[in-house]
Write an enzyme that holds these catalytic residues in place. Structure first.
Site, PDB file in Angstrom:
ATOM      1  N   LYS A  34       0.775  -0.958  -0.021  1.00 17.80           N
ATOM      2  CA  LYS A  34       0.111   0.126   0.199  1.00 17.80           C
ATOM      3  C   LYS A  34       0.796   1.585   0.163  1.00 17.80           C
ATOM      4  N   ASP A  59      -3.582  -2.230  -1.518  1.00 15.80           N
ATOM      5  CA  ASP A  59      -4.412  -2.971   0.201  1.00 15.80           C
ATOM      6  C   ASP A  59      -4.166  -4.241  -0.044  1.00 15.80           C
ATOM      7  N   ALA A  82       2.854  -6.887   5.068  1.00 10.64           N
ATOM      8  CA  ALA A  82       1.871  -6.492   5.377  1.00 10.64           C
ATOM      9  C   ALA A  82       1.218  -6.038   6.682  1.00 10.64           C
ATOM     10  N   GLU A  84       0.609  -2.625  10.207  1.00 12.73           N
ATOM     11  CA  GLU A  84       0.778  -2.041  11.352  1.00 12.73           C
ATOM     12  C   GLU A  84       1.918  -2.253  11.809  1.00 12.73           C
ATOM     13  N   SER A  85       3.269  -1.784  11.923  1.00  8.98           N
ATOM     14  CA  SER A  85       3.918  -2.927  12.687  1.00  8.98           C
ATOM     15  C   SER A  85       5.108  -2.339  13.560  1.00  8.98           C
ATOM     16  N   THR A 100      -5.333  -3.841   9.424  1.00  5.26           N
ATOM     17  CA  THR A 100      -4.918  -4.207   8.342  1.00  5.26           C
ATOM     18  C   THR A 100      -4.294  -5.414   8.892  1.00  5.26           C
ATOM     19  N   THR A 125       5.215 -12.762  15.209  1.00  3.18           N
ATOM     20  CA  THR A 125       6.336 -12.096  15.800  1.00  3.18           C
ATOM     21  C   THR A 125       5.872 -12.490  17.396  1.00  3.18           C
ATOM     22  N   ASP A 126       7.457 -12.275  18.155  1.00  4.88           N
ATOM     23  CA  ASP A 126       7.451 -12.771  18.983  1.00  4.88           C
ATOM     24  C   ASP A 126       6.844 -12.440  20.057  1.00  4.88           C
ATOM     25  N   GLU A 127       6.110 -10.861  20.102  1.00  5.62           N
ATOM     26  CA  GLU A 127       5.537 -10.413  21.010  1.00  5.62           C
ATOM     27  C   GLU A 127       4.225 -11.126  21.040  1.00  5.62           C
ATOM     28  N   TYR A 153      -0.660  -3.177  19.497  1.00  3.58           N
ATOM     29  CA  TYR A 153      -0.111  -3.843  18.093  1.00  3.58           C
ATOM     30  C   TYR A 153      -0.328  -6.150  18.360  1.00  3.58           C
ATOM     31  N   LYS A 157      -1.502  -8.796  15.635  1.00  8.16           N
ATOM     32  CA  LYS A 157      -1.161  -9.978  15.321  1.00  8.16           C
ATOM     33  C   LYS A 157      -1.108 -11.701  15.539  1.00  8.16           C
TER      34      LYS A 157
HETATM   35  P1  NAD Z   1       7.855  -2.319   8.359  1.00  7.88           P
HETATM   36  O1  NAD Z   1       6.750  -1.734   9.150  1.00  7.88           O
HETATM   37  O2  NAD Z   1       9.151  -2.103   7.942  1.00  7.88           O
HETATM   38  O3  NAD Z   1       6.901  -2.544   6.189  1.00  7.88           O
HETATM   39  C1  NAD Z   1       5.384  -3.266   6.317  1.00  7.88           C
HETATM   40  C2  NAD Z   1       5.012  -2.633   5.344  1.00  7.88           C
HETATM   41  O4  NAD Z   1       3.699  -2.937   4.542  1.00  7.88           O
HETATM   42  C3  NAD Z   1       5.569  -1.782   4.277  1.00  7.88           C
HETATM   43  O5  NAD Z   1       5.914  -1.398   3.247  1.00  7.88           O
HETATM   44  C4  NAD Z   1       3.584  -1.071   4.815  1.00  7.88           C
HETATM   45  O6  NAD Z   1       3.915  -0.028   2.849  1.00  7.88           O
HETATM   46  C5  NAD Z   1       2.761  -2.026   3.929  1.00  7.88           C
HETATM   47  N1  NAD Z   1       1.752  -2.628   4.424  1.00  7.88           N
HETATM   48  C6  NAD Z   1       1.232  -1.567   5.098  1.00  7.88           C
HETATM   49  N2  NAD Z   1      -0.220  -1.456   5.352  1.00  7.88           N
HETATM   50  C7  NAD Z   1      -0.132  -2.030   4.375  1.00  7.88           C
HETATM   51  C8  NAD Z   1      -2.209  -3.112   3.483  1.00  7.88           C
HETATM   52  N3  NAD Z   1      -2.804  -2.018   4.356  1.00  7.88           N
HETATM   53  N4  NAD Z   1      -1.520  -3.351   2.295  1.00  7.88           N
HETATM   54  C9  NAD Z   1      -0.628  -3.593   1.657  1.00  7.88           C
HETATM   55  N5  NAD Z   1       0.490  -2.862   2.323  1.00  7.88           N
HETATM   56  C10 NAD Z   1       0.915  -2.235   3.386  1.00  7.88           C
HETATM   57  O7  NAD Z   1       7.281  -3.318   8.605  1.00  7.88           O
HETATM   58  P2  NAD Z   1       8.901  -4.811   9.083  1.00  7.88           P
HETATM   59  O8  NAD Z   1       9.701  -4.740  10.285  1.00  7.88           O
HETATM   60  O9  NAD Z   1       9.089  -5.189   7.622  1.00  7.88           O
HETATM   61  O10 NAD Z   1       7.559  -6.205   9.322  1.00  7.88           O
HETATM   62  C11 NAD Z   1       6.820  -7.062   8.391  1.00  7.88           C
HETATM   63  C12 NAD Z   1       6.445  -8.121   9.012  1.00  7.88           C
HETATM   64  O11 NAD Z   1       7.628  -8.607   9.950  1.00  7.88           O
HETATM   65  C13 NAD Z   1       5.253  -7.492   9.655  1.00  7.88           C
HETATM   66  O12 NAD Z   1       4.072  -8.668   9.598  1.00  7.88           O
HETATM   67  C14 NAD Z   1       6.075  -7.558  11.149  1.00  7.88           C
HETATM   68  O13 NAD Z   1       4.793  -7.859  11.845  1.00  7.88           O
HETATM   69  C15 NAD Z   1       6.361  -8.582  11.290  1.00  7.88           C
HETATM   70  N6  NAD Z   1       7.283  -8.534  12.128  1.00  7.88           N
HETATM   71  C16 NAD Z   1       8.936  -7.938  12.049  1.00  7.88           C
HETATM   72  C17 NAD Z   1       9.704  -7.540  13.360  1.00  7.88           C
HETATM   73  C18 NAD Z   1      10.574  -7.120  12.974  1.00  7.88           C
HETATM   74  O14 NAD Z   1      11.666  -7.007  13.915  1.00  7.88           O
HETATM   75  N7  NAD Z   1      10.508  -5.643  11.945  1.00  7.88           N
HETATM   76  C19 NAD Z   1      10.046  -9.094  13.521  1.00  7.88           C
HETATM   77  C20 NAD Z   1       8.964  -9.810  13.394  1.00  7.88           C
HETATM   78  C21 NAD Z   1       7.734  -9.876  12.547  1.00  7.88           C
HETATM   79  O1  DAU Z   2      10.372  -8.278  18.830  1.00  5.50           O
HETATM   80  C1  DAU Z   2       9.421  -8.444  17.814  1.00  5.50           C
HETATM   81  C2  DAU Z   2       8.682  -6.945  17.445  1.00  5.50           C
HETATM   82  O2  DAU Z   2      10.347  -6.128  17.451  1.00  5.50           O
HETATM   83  C3  DAU Z   2       7.987  -7.160  16.015  1.00  5.50           C
HETATM   84  O3  DAU Z   2       7.315  -8.166  16.388  1.00  5.50           O
HETATM   85  C4  DAU Z   2       7.584  -5.290  15.844  1.00  5.50           C
HETATM   86  O4  DAU Z   2       7.135  -4.981  14.660  1.00  5.50           O
HETATM   87  C5  DAU Z   2       9.301  -4.246  15.898  1.00  5.50           C
HETATM   88  O5  DAU Z   2       8.662  -2.949  15.475  1.00  5.50           O
HETATM   89  C6  DAU Z   2       9.769  -4.883  17.223  1.00  5.50           C
HETATM   90  O6  DAU Z   2       9.297  -4.215  18.400  1.00  5.50           O
HETATM   91  P1  DAU Z   2       9.632  -3.251  19.922  1.00  5.50           P
HETATM   92  O7  DAU Z   2       8.501  -2.956  20.577  1.00  5.50           O
HETATM   93  O8  DAU Z   2      10.725  -4.005  19.732  1.00  5.50           O
HETATM   94  O9  DAU Z   2      10.786  -2.712  18.736  1.00  5.50           O
HETATM   95  P2  DAU Z   2      11.099  -1.012  18.656  1.00  5.50           P
HETATM   96  O10 DAU Z   2      12.542  -0.615  18.043  1.00  5.50           O
HETATM   97  O11 DAU Z   2       9.865  -0.210  18.967  1.00  5.50           O
HETATM   98  O12 DAU Z   2      11.924  -1.246  20.688  1.00  5.50           O
HETATM   99  C7  DAU Z   2      12.770  -1.745  20.458  1.00  5.50           C
HETATM  100  C8  DAU Z   2      12.819  -1.701  22.054  1.00  5.50           C
HETATM  101  O13 DAU Z   2      13.639  -0.068  22.688  1.00  5.50           O
HETATM  102  C9  DAU Z   2      11.508  -1.692  23.252  1.00  5.50           C
HETATM  103  O14 DAU Z   2      12.275  -2.881  24.504  1.00  5.50           O
HETATM  104  C10 DAU Z   2      11.367  -0.308  23.359  1.00  5.50           C
HETATM  105  C11 DAU Z   2      12.853   0.262  23.559  1.00  5.50           C
HETATM  106  N1  DAU Z   2      12.912   2.388  22.639  1.00  5.50           N
HETATM  107  C12 DAU Z   2      12.535   1.745  21.192  1.00  5.50           C
HETATM  108  C13 DAU Z   2      12.177   3.048  20.605  1.00  5.50           C
HETATM  109  C14 DAU Z   2      11.812   3.792  19.676  1.00  5.50           C
HETATM  110  C15 DAU Z   2      13.751   2.944  23.346  1.00  5.50           C
HETATM  111  O15 DAU Z   2      14.049   2.476  24.399  1.00  5.50           O
HETATM  112  N2  DAU Z   2      14.188   3.928  23.044  1.00  5.50           N
HETATM  113  C16 DAU Z   2      12.912   4.797  21.358  1.00  5.50           C
HETATM  114  O16 DAU Z   2      12.751   5.286  21.117  1.00  5.50           O
END
Ligand code: NAD
Ligand code: DAU
Length: 339
Positions: A34, A59, A82, A84-85, A100, A125-127, A153, A157
């Site tokens: 999207k 979307d 895809a 909201e993460s 989403t 996610t592990d969350e 969030y 998930k």
């Molecule tokens: P991100 O936020 O960087 O990317 C999300 C992507 O999804 C973006 O390109 C966005 O445009 C797209 N998107 C959002 N809403 C949409 C919709 N309605 N239709 C189509 N596209 C849409 O996220 P990320 O960190 O790359 O995470 C990707 C996936 O992995 C997520 O499902 C997240 O829950 C999961 N995940 C992330 C982490 C992490 O550490 N980042 C860890 C474990 C799991």
């Molecule tokens: O565990 C997997 C998850 O990891 C994914 O499912 C999520 O999509 C991904 O965003 C991530 O979630 P977290 O909340 O763990 O990640 P974030 O980078 O937001 O934060 C990591 C840790 O750092 C968390 O304990 C909060 C802390 N933090 C984060 C930010 C943005 C800070 O202390 N300061 C900050 O400004």
């Protein structure tokens, strides 16, 4: 093999697109995204001209657009990244997370049922397991750990995961689910801890650490996550959940200090701010199942991966500079202004 990758313009999805085009040069990869604030078409620039790659802006909640793509591409596999993460955004505005992450997942799976599919893979996610106490380092999340979420969030998930597993049981949809720990690496959006701290440190700006900074995350280099998903979609057992993580637990404050050291910046930039609401204390994955069943092991050590990541941000300012100007500054002010 035709594979639809949703969310492929985001952090992990784009890394997965690159991995798949390289690892399987005979596959066709179709990215549906999207392009929300987190999606960035410039990330996919290097593969736009690849004849085995197609980008479609849509979307996942849009049934018509999703069905049109299924009709055109007749995918064998759908991998759903895809979402909201960002946890902090879900605390500000839960609604879009439900739309989403839950409704979008159901739209994709309904299309899979209608058109037929070899595999639907849900990137989770592990969350969904909630958190672990800091004083019990012997405890880890297994695939049998109860779902026990903390944020809008993680709840969205978890809702999606349950729906995916229900579609398997009720309709026989061939699904798999992976639950991964925190990823880091190139193209990580600068609202998340590691890229945020790198970029702010480069600008000599204060580094906002939530609470006491002792919360623990289990970090995995993004390429290792992509390889795990590649293995699961090919060899994983239908109906199964696989935890993905590399036993690399680090306290937030130690990560921030490591980034400062690597960049030659002073620790005086660290600023402790009001804690995240409902802040999970510790995540730690037990990856025994994916190791024993599919032979997966992480390849990148954190000491190497973090240096690679910092260097990537140093060398790719043209990627993140447009992001951290404009709208992003309004976001930063709104989220951090009064903390
Ligand atoms: P991100 O936020 O960087 O990317 C999300 C992507 O999804 C973006 O390109 C966005 O445009 C797209 N998107 C959002 N809403 C949409 C919709 N309605 N239709 C189509 N596209 C849409 O996220 P990320 O960190 O790359 O995470 C990707 C996936 O992995 C997520 O499902 C997240 O829950 C999961 N995940 C992330 C982490 C992490 O550490 N980042 C860890 C474990 C799991
Ligand atoms: O565990 C997997 C998850 O990891 C994914 O499912 C999520 O999509 C991904 O965003 C991530 O979630 P977290 O909340 O763990 O990640 P974030 O980078 O937001 O934060 C990591 C840790 O750092 C968390 O304990 C909060 C802390 N933090 C984060 C930010 C943005 C800070 O202390 N300061 C900050 O400004």
């Amino acid at each position: 093999m035709n594979i639809i990758v949703t969310g492929g313009a985001g952090f992990i999805g784009s890394n997965f697109v690159f991995h798949m085009l390289k690892a399987h040069p005979d596959y066709r990869i179709i990215c549906l995204d999207k392009l929300t604030y987190a999606g960035n078409l410039s990330t996919l620039e290097p593969v736009m001209d690849n004849p085995n790659f197609r980008f479609v802006k849509a979307d996942i909640c849009d049934k018509e657009a999703v069905e049109k793509l299924f009709e055109e591409e007749k995918p064998d596999i759908v991998v759903n990244f895809a979402a909201e993460s960002h946890v902090d955004r879900s605390i500000e505005n839960p609604q879009i997370f439900l739309e989403t992450n839950i409704i979008g997942t159901s739209v994709l799976m309904d299309a899979c049922r209608k058109y037929g599919i070899k595999r639907y893979h849900q990137v989770s996610t592990d969350e969904v397991y909630g958190d672990l106490p800091l004083d019990r380092p012997d405890l880890f999340f297994t695939e049998n750990t109860p779902i026990h979420t903390s944020s809008p969030y993680s709840s969205s998930k978890a809702g999606a995961d349950l729906l995916v597993l229900a579609y398997h049981r009720t309709f026989g949809l061939p699904v798999t689910v992976s639950r991964c720990s925190n990823n880091y690496g190139p193209y990580h959006f600068p609202e998340k801890l590691i890229p945020l701290m790198i970029i702010r440190a480069l600008h000599d700006e204060s580094l906002p650490v939530y609470g006491d900074g002792l919360n623990v995350r289990d970090w995995l280099y993004v390429e290792d996550h992509c390889k795990a998903i590649d293995l699961i979609i090919h060899n994983g057992k239908v109906g199964e959940v696989y935890n993905v993580g590399g036993h690399n637990e680090m306290a937030n404050i130690d990560i921030v200090k490591l980034i400062l050291k690597q960049l030659g910046k002073p620790e005086s930039l660290i600023t402790y701010i009001t804690d995240r609401k409902g802040h999970d204390r510790r995540y730690a994955i037990d990856p025994t199942k994916i190791h024993n069943d599919l032979g997966w092991l992480p390849e990148t050590k954190f000491a190497d991966g973090i240096v690679k990541t910092i260097n990537w941000y140093l060398e790719n300012e043209s990627w993140w500079q447009p992001i951290v100007s404009g709208e992003y500054m309004d976001y930063y002010e709104k989220m951090y202004g009064d903390k």
